[in-house]
Design a protein around this motif. Structure first.
Motif, PDB file in Angstrom:
ATOM      1  N   GLN A 109       0.831  -1.202   0.000  1.00 52.10           N
ATOM      2  CA  GLN A 109       0.000   0.000   0.000  1.00 52.10           C
ATOM      3  C   GLN A 109       0.869   1.257   0.000  1.00 52.10           C
ATOM      4  O   GLN A 109       0.533   2.254  -0.624  1.00 52.10           O
ATOM      5  CB  GLN A 109      -0.907   0.007   1.227  1.00 52.10           C
ATOM      6  CG  GLN A 109      -2.039  -1.001   1.163  1.00 52.10           C
ATOM      7  CD  GLN A 109      -2.943  -0.870   2.363  1.00 52.10           C
ATOM      8  OE1 GLN A 109      -2.498  -0.954   3.511  1.00 52.10           O
ATOM      9  NE2 GLN A 109      -4.215  -0.669   2.113  1.00 52.10           N
ATOM     10  N   ILE A 110       1.979   1.168   0.737  1.00 56.75           N
ATOM     11  CA  ILE A 110       2.886   2.309   0.843  1.00 56.75           C
ATOM     12  C   ILE A 110       4.265   1.861   0.391  1.00 56.75           C
ATOM     13  O   ILE A 110       4.772   0.833   0.844  1.00 56.75           O
ATOM     14  CB  ILE A 110       2.937   2.834   2.294  1.00 56.75           C
ATOM     15  CG1 ILE A 110       1.532   3.201   2.765  1.00 56.75           C
ATOM     16  CG2 ILE A 110       3.861   4.038   2.393  1.00 56.75           C
ATOM     17  CD1 ILE A 110       1.449   3.507   4.233  1.00 56.75           C
ATOM     18  N   ILE A 141       4.222  10.247   9.590  1.00 54.94           N
ATOM     19  CA  ILE A 141       3.946  10.260   8.149  1.00 54.94           C
ATOM     20  C   ILE A 141       3.386   8.920   7.703  1.00 54.94           C
ATOM     21  O   ILE A 141       2.401   8.844   6.963  1.00 54.94           O
ATOM     22  CB  ILE A 141       5.226  10.610   7.364  1.00 54.94           C
ATOM     23  CG1 ILE A 141       5.603  12.082   7.591  1.00 54.94           C
ATOM     24  CG2 ILE A 141       5.040  10.333   5.868  1.00 54.94           C
ATOM     25  CD1 ILE A 141       6.945  12.463   7.011  1.00 54.94           C
ATOM     26  N   LEU A 142       3.999   7.823   8.155  1.00 51.24           N
ATOM     27  CA  LEU A 142       3.534   6.493   7.773  1.00 51.24           C
ATOM     28  C   LEU A 142       2.120   6.228   8.288  1.00 51.24           C
ATOM     29  O   LEU A 142       1.291   5.639   7.580  1.00 51.24           O
ATOM     30  CB  LEU A 142       4.500   5.430   8.303  1.00 51.24           C
ATOM     31  CG  LEU A 142       5.874   5.379   7.613  1.00 51.24           C
ATOM     32  CD1 LEU A 142       6.785   4.382   8.322  1.00 51.24           C
ATOM     33  CD2 LEU A 142       5.721   4.998   6.142  1.00 51.24           C
ATOM     34  N   ASN A 143       1.834   6.668   9.499  1.00 52.44           N
ATOM     35  CA  ASN A 143       0.497   6.488  10.046  1.00 52.44           C
ATOM     36  C   ASN A 143      -0.540   7.254   9.231  1.00 52.44           C
ATOM     37  O   ASN A 143      -1.650   6.756   8.979  1.00 52.44           O
ATOM     38  CB  ASN A 143       0.452   6.950  11.505  1.00 52.44           C
ATOM     39  CG  ASN A 143       1.162   5.994  12.446  1.00 52.44           C
ATOM     40  OD1 ASN A 143       1.292   4.808  12.149  1.00 52.44           O
ATOM     41  ND2 ASN A 143       1.630   6.501  13.575  1.00 52.44           N
ATOM     42  N   THR A 144      -0.172   8.460   8.808  1.00 50.25           N
ATOM     43  CA  THR A 144      -1.081   9.266   7.988  1.00 50.25           C
ATOM     44  C   THR A 144      -1.317   8.616   6.631  1.00 50.25           C
ATOM     45  O   THR A 144      -2.449   8.563   6.139  1.00 50.25           O
ATOM     46  CB  THR A 144      -0.506  10.678   7.788  1.00 50.25           C
ATOM     47  OG1 THR A 144      -0.350  11.317   9.065  1.00 50.25           O
ATOM     48  CG2 THR A 144      -1.430  11.525   6.922  1.00 50.25           C
ATOM     49  N   ARG A 146      -1.083   5.432   5.946  1.00 46.63           N
ATOM     50  CA  ARG A 146      -1.892   4.212   6.146  1.00 46.63           C
ATOM     51  C   ARG A 146      -3.383   4.566   6.223  1.00 46.63           C
ATOM     52  O   ARG A 146      -4.232   3.841   5.689  1.00 46.63           O
ATOM     53  CB  ARG A 146      -1.451   3.490   7.416  1.00 46.63           C
ATOM     54  CG  ARG A 146      -0.059   2.858   7.313  1.00 46.63           C
ATOM     55  CD  ARG A 146       0.255   1.996   8.517  1.00 46.63           C
ATOM     56  NE  ARG A 146       1.632   1.551   8.494  1.00 46.63           N
ATOM     57  CZ  ARG A 146       2.605   2.083   9.251  1.00 46.63           C
ATOM     58  NH1 ARG A 146       2.318   3.073  10.092  1.00 46.63           N
ATOM     59  NH2 ARG A 146       3.842   1.614   9.171  1.00 46.63           N
ATOM     60  N   LYS A 147      -3.696   5.663   6.902  1.00 45.22           N
ATOM     61  CA  LYS A 147      -5.092   6.094   6.985  1.00 45.22           C
ATOM     62  C   LYS A 147      -5.611   6.502   5.610  1.00 45.22           C
ATOM     63  O   LYS A 147      -6.742   6.189   5.243  1.00 45.22           O
ATOM     64  CB  LYS A 147      -5.208   7.271   7.962  1.00 45.22           C
ATOM     65  CG  LYS A 147      -4.949   6.906   9.417  1.00 45.22           C
ATOM     66  CD  LYS A 147      -5.050   8.132  10.308  1.00 45.22           C
ATOM     67  CE  LYS A 147      -4.745   7.780  11.765  1.00 45.22           C
ATOM     68  NZ  LYS A 147      -4.799   8.985  12.641  1.00 45.22           N
ATOM     69  N   ALA A 148      -4.758   7.195   4.841  1.00 43.89           N
ATOM     70  CA  ALA A 148      -5.164   7.640   3.502  1.00 43.89           C
ATOM     71  C   ALA A 148      -5.430   6.452   2.581  1.00 43.89           C
ATOM     72  O   ALA A 148      -6.300   6.513   1.711  1.00 43.89           O
ATOM     73  CB  ALA A 148      -4.090   8.542   2.906  1.00 43.89           C
ATOM     74  N   ASN A 154      -9.323   6.861  -2.701  1.00 42.43           N
ATOM     75  CA  ASN A 154      -7.867   6.947  -2.913  1.00 42.43           C
ATOM     76  C   ASN A 154      -7.275   5.657  -3.471  1.00 42.43           C
ATOM     77  O   ASN A 154      -6.056   5.545  -3.597  1.00 42.43           O
ATOM     78  CB  ASN A 154      -7.156   7.270  -1.592  1.00 42.43           C
ATOM     79  CG  ASN A 154      -7.429   8.682  -1.124  1.00 42.43           C
ATOM     80  OD1 ASN A 154      -7.812   9.547  -1.915  1.00 42.43           O
ATOM     81  ND2 ASN A 154      -7.235   8.928   0.161  1.00 42.43           N
ATOM     82  N   ARG A 155      -8.096   4.688  -3.826  1.00 43.25           N
ATOM     83  CA  ARG A 155      -7.593   3.384  -4.239  1.00 43.25           C
ATOM     84  C   ARG A 155      -6.802   3.445  -5.542  1.00 43.25           C
ATOM     85  O   ARG A 155      -6.003   2.559  -5.824  1.00 43.25           O
ATOM     86  CB  ARG A 155      -8.753   2.398  -4.366  1.00 43.25           C
ATOM     87  CG  ARG A 155      -9.336   1.993  -3.014  1.00 43.25           C
ATOM     88  CD  ARG A 155     -10.535   1.090  -3.171  1.00 43.25           C
ATOM     89  NE  ARG A 155     -11.099   0.728  -1.863  1.00 43.25           N
ATOM     90  CZ  ARG A 155     -12.248   0.096  -1.686  1.00 43.25           C
ATOM     91  NH1 ARG A 155     -12.964  -0.246  -2.759  1.00 43.25           N
ATOM     92  NH2 ARG A 155     -12.680  -0.189  -0.482  1.00 43.25           N
TER      93      ARG A 155
END
Length: 217
Positions: A109-110, A141-144, A146-148, A154-155
């Motif tokens: 995902q990221i 940043i990574l947490n943000t 992951r939420k996005a 946003n897919r």
């Protein structure tokens, strides 16, 4: 130049598991170049150089547009079925990062821009440049991101982070003209049309419709 990395990755992954195989489909223009890449010491398999028709069908079936391209196929699901499902059509970043534990390498995902930038040519990407970030800021940043990723709208977006000024990161920062490296993060939405192809028509299309530059800090 990628073959030594692939060989090293193959040896490393074989130490962890033995339920996979790598098959090289060469794009070499002559037999001499093929023999240079695929020697008797090469640890994986290869499609014979003479099988031009099979190679052409392979490129067409999987939509190969650049080299090297590395595709992860899954096991045959039904008895008698000859089609293997595609797990991930782009695993170059997993190999360059020696991410053995992430086998069978499903799409991330990221993504880490320092390891794998293939998607920037194929999809709309959101990139967070934060090369000077502290460990706390990186975690935030990574947490943000992951939420996005969980937002349905946003897919179609591929998410990247750039926490180090290596690989393509400094070149992309310069090309995007987002300034010198700072401690604060820079958010960029990047959309490269036409699969990154550079020709007369793509230049004319860009000049006619350059679009607006958007930068969020």
């Amino acid at each position: 130049r990628f073959t030594p990395t692939l060989q090293s990755f193959h040896y490393g992954l074989k130490k962890h598991r033995n339920d996979f195989e790598i098959i090289m489909v060469s794009s070499d223009r002559n037999k001499q170049a093929f023999d240079k890449h695929f020697t008797g010491n090469t640890p994986f398999l290869a499609l014979p150089y003479e099988e031009d028709e099979v190679k052409t069908d392979f490129i067409s079936y999987f939509g190969i547009t650049r080299i090297p391209s590395l595709i992860m196929l899954g096991p045959i699901m039904k008895s008698g079925d000859k089609v293997r499902p595609i797990i991930n059509a782009k695993i170059k970043g997993f190999i360059e990062g020696y991410k053995f534990k992430e086998f069978p390498f499903p799409p991330a995902q990221i993504n880490d821009l320092t390891l794998d930038a293939d998607e920037i040519y194929d999809a709309r990407c959101l990139i967070v440049f934060s090369e000077g970030a502290s460990s706390i800021l990186k975690s935030n940043i990574l947490n943000t991101l992951r939420k996005a990723c969980t937002v349905p709208s946003n897919r179609h977006i591929v998410f990247y982070h750039a926490f180090a000024s290596i690989g393509i990161v400094p070149h992309l920062r310069k090309a995007l003209d987002i300034g010198r490296l700072e401690d604060f993060p820079v958010l960029v939405l990047l959309d490269i049309p036409d699969d990154g192809v550079f020709n007369d028509q793509t230049v004319l299309n860009f000049l006619a419709h350059p679009g607006k530059r958007h930068q969020l800090i």
